[in-house]
Design a protein around this motif. Structure first.
Motif, mmCIF file in Angstrom:
data_model
loop_
_atom_site.group_PDB
_atom_site.id
_atom_site.type_symbol
_atom_site.label_atom_id
_atom_site.label_comp_id
_atom_site.label_asym_id
_atom_site.label_seq_id
_atom_site.Cartn_x
_atom_site.Cartn_y
_atom_site.Cartn_z
ATOM 1 N N GLY A 91 0.807 -1.219 0.000
ATOM 2 C CA GLY A 91 0.000 0.000 0.000
ATOM 3 C C GLY A 91 0.833 1.258 0.000
ATOM 4 N N ALA A 92 2.026 1.185 0.594
ATOM 5 C CA ALA A 92 2.912 2.350 0.662
ATOM 6 C C ALA A 92 3.764 2.514 -0.592
ATOM 7 C CB ALA A 92 3.815 2.235 1.888
ATOM 8 N N GLY A 93 3.618 1.602 -1.547
ATOM 9 C CA GLY A 93 4.355 1.714 -2.797
ATOM 10 C C GLY A 93 5.783 1.212 -2.740
ATOM 11 N N LYS A 94 6.113 0.410 -1.720
ATOM 12 C CA LYS A 94 7.475 -0.110 -1.619
ATOM 13 C C LYS A 94 7.748 -1.188 -2.659
ATOM 14 C CE LYS A 94 8.088 0.882 3.310
ATOM 15 N NZ LYS A 94 8.368 0.311 4.657
ATOM 16 N N PHE A 95 6.687 -1.842 -3.125
ATOM 17 C CA PHE A 95 6.822 -2.831 -4.193
ATOM 18 C C PHE A 95 5.547 -2.870 -5.027
ATOM 19 C CE2 PHE A 95 5.214 -5.143 -0.527
ATOM 20 C CZ PHE A 95 6.182 -4.961 0.459
ATOM 21 N N ASP A 96 5.642 -3.525 -6.180
ATOM 22 C CA ASP A 96 4.525 -3.570 -7.126
ATOM 23 C C ASP A 96 3.593 -4.738 -6.879
ATOM 24 O OD1 ASP A 96 5.626 -1.378 -8.756
ATOM 25 O OD2 ASP A 96 7.175 -2.841 -9.303
ATOM 26 N N VAL A 97 4.119 -5.790 -6.295
ATOM 27 C CA VAL A 97 3.338 -7.011 -6.068
ATOM 28 C C VAL A 97 3.963 -7.778 -4.913
ATOM 29 C CG1 VAL A 97 4.704 -8.249 -7.793
ATOM 30 C CG2 VAL A 97 2.465 -9.139 -7.180
ATOM 31 N N ILE A 98 3.150 -8.529 -4.197
ATOM 32 C CA ILE A 98 3.650 -9.419 -3.140
ATOM 33 C C ILE A 98 3.783 -10.817 -3.725
ATOM 34 C CG2 ILE A 98 3.142 -10.512 -0.922
ATOM 35 C CD1 ILE A 98 1.497 -7.977 -0.238
ATOM 36 N N THR A 99 4.978 -11.385 -3.602
ATOM 37 C CA THR A 99 5.241 -12.740 -4.095
ATOM 38 C C THR A 99 5.790 -13.552 -2.930
ATOM 39 O OG1 THR A 99 5.786 -11.801 -6.253
ATOM 40 C CG2 THR A 99 6.436 -14.069 -5.873
ATOM 41 N N SER A 227 -4.885 -23.914 2.814
ATOM 42 C CA SER A 227 -4.777 -22.520 2.376
ATOM 43 C C SER A 227 -4.386 -22.480 0.904
ATOM 44 C CB SER A 227 -3.717 -21.792 3.206
ATOM 45 O OG SER A 227 -4.087 -21.748 4.571
ATOM 46 N N TYR A 228 -4.713 -21.369 0.259
ATOM 47 C CA TYR A 228 -4.373 -21.176 -1.147
ATOM 48 C C TYR A 228 -3.522 -19.916 -1.276
ATOM 49 C CZ TYR A 228 -8.016 -24.645 -1.737
ATOM 50 O OH TYR A 228 -8.764 -25.802 -1.651
ATOM 51 N N GLY A 229 -2.271 -20.110 -1.688
ATOM 52 C CA GLY A 229 -1.344 -18.990 -1.807
ATOM 53 C C GLY A 229 -1.427 -18.338 -3.177
ATOM 54 N N ALA A 230 -1.230 -17.013 -3.212
ATOM 55 C CA ALA A 230 -1.308 -16.279 -4.475
ATOM 56 C C ALA A 230 -0.501 -14.994 -4.386
ATOM 57 C CB ALA A 230 -2.759 -15.947 -4.807
ATOM 58 N N ALA A 231 -0.223 -14.414 -5.543
ATOM 59 C CA ALA A 231 0.382 -13.085 -5.601
ATOM 60 C C ALA A 231 -0.673 -12.059 -5.218
ATOM 61 C CB ALA A 231 0.914 -12.804 -7.008
ATOM 62 N N ALA A 232 -0.248 -10.924 -4.659
ATOM 63 C CA ALA A 232 -1.195 -9.884 -4.243
ATOM 64 C C ALA A 232 -0.813 -8.550 -4.869
ATOM 65 C CB ALA A 232 -1.219 -9.768 -2.724
ATOM 66 N N PHE A 233 -1.836 -7.816 -5.322
ATOM 67 C CA PHE A 233 -1.655 -6.559 -6.026
ATOM 68 C C PHE A 233 -2.463 -5.453 -5.348
ATOM 69 C CE2 PHE A 233 -1.311 -10.142 -8.840
ATOM 70 C CZ PHE A 233 -0.277 -9.847 -9.710
ATOM 71 N N LEU A 234 -2.140 -4.217 -5.675
ATOM 72 C CA LEU A 234 -2.978 -3.106 -5.244
ATOM 73 C C LEU A 234 -4.352 -3.232 -5.899
ATOM 74 C CD1 LEU A 234 -0.511 -0.076 -5.521
ATOM 75 C CD2 LEU A 234 -1.466 -1.023 -3.407
#
Length: 288
Positions: A91-99, A227-234
């Motif tokens: 949310g703070a813009g430190k990265f584009d996506v969570i992997t 659980s189901y893992g995935a990439a997360a985006f804004l």
């Protein structure tokens, strides 16, 4: 003089508006393609995402690298973060996506937009050598108020244990997996829990003789497991997420996902996601 000032201000306003128009029309996906690099947040959690010898590795990383390469983005720039800080960092813009193999949960779905599920996984326990308290399940922890359990901050295991009757007073939050091992090894905690593959591989790497993995652990029959893992985006990065999902779908269909996660200890039978499991169904609680 006043007319000149008014004219100058009008010109400056047009310049500002033009600049804003350029920014608003910009595409995150196209911007990443132009730069050729995407910044990904990860939490140094084997086997999902971790840094080894200066290189970003892991099952979630392997998937993300393949997807982004297919999108024309060749470089993945890893940004290490504590797990609990990944969503705030996005949310703070430190990265584009969570992997990071982050589990899709209804609560998290309110803060980020997940890509489609990539990996399926269960839970595990680490105890003192010999398992002197005979802990085989979360219900065993709940049944003994003397048991203290160390859990990584931001992880879903706290919620799972509470659902199984574990009291909040029994739960000790720690920043990462090594800290959870340290808590058990020192006696400050009786047990630690986390995703099965994560804590099993972490213990093997740590080579701590005083601790052991509970092979007979009983998976809790509750919402959220597996659980189901995935990439997360804004939430606003719809185009980027949809493009990611489109490539991910192709890779699932041709068996590439299974091949990518196998070197990290996962198997097609146990850890790949059925086609009928979607992010929408998990976020809604239907498959959570």
């Amino acid at each position: 003089m006043r007319k000149a000032l008014v004219g100058f201000l009008a010109i400056m306003m047009l310049v500002v508006l033009a600049a804003c128009g350029e920014d608003s029309s910009g595409s995150k996906l196209e911007d990443l393609k132009e730069k050729g690099v995407v910044k990904v947040g990860f939490a140094n959690e084997k086997p999902y995402a971790y840094e080894e010898d200066g290189e970003l590795q892991g099952a979630a990383v392997a998937i993300a690298k393949a997807v982004f390469e297919n999108l024309g983005i060749d470089e993945v720039d890893g940004k290490l973060s504590e797990f609990g800080n990944l969503i705030p960092g996005l949310g703070a813009g430190k990265f584009d996506v969570i992997t990071a193999g982050m589990a899709i949960t209804p609560d998290r779905c309110g803060n980020v937009a997940f890509g489609e599920p990539e990996i399926k996984y269960g839970e595990g326990l680490i105890v003192e050598k010999g398992n002197p308290m005979n802990l085989m399940s979360y219900k065993d922890i709940a049944a003994n108020p003397e048991v203290k359990v160390a859990v990584m901050s931001g992880a879903t295991e706290k919620e799972f244990m509470i659902k199984e009757g574990v009291a909040e007073s029994q739960i000790m939050m720690v920043p990462d997996i090594p800290a959870s091992f340290s808590a058990v090894e020192s006696g400050r905690a009786t047990v630690t829990t986390g995703t099965e593959m994560t804590i099993k591989m972490a213990l093997e790497s740590a080579n701590i003789d005083k601790l052991e993995f509970v092979n007979e652990f009983e998976q809790p029959e509750i919402e959220g497991v597996p659980s189901y893992g995935a990439a997360a985006f804004l939430n606003e990065d719809d185009e980027l997420r949809e493009a990611y999902n489109a490539e991910l779908k192709k890779m699932k269909e041709n068996g590439e996902i299974a091949a990518l996660i196998e070197p990290f200890g996962f198997t097609e039978e146990m850890n790949t996601v059925d086609n009928d499991i979607t992010t929408e169904s998990v976020c809604s609680g239907e498959n959570y």
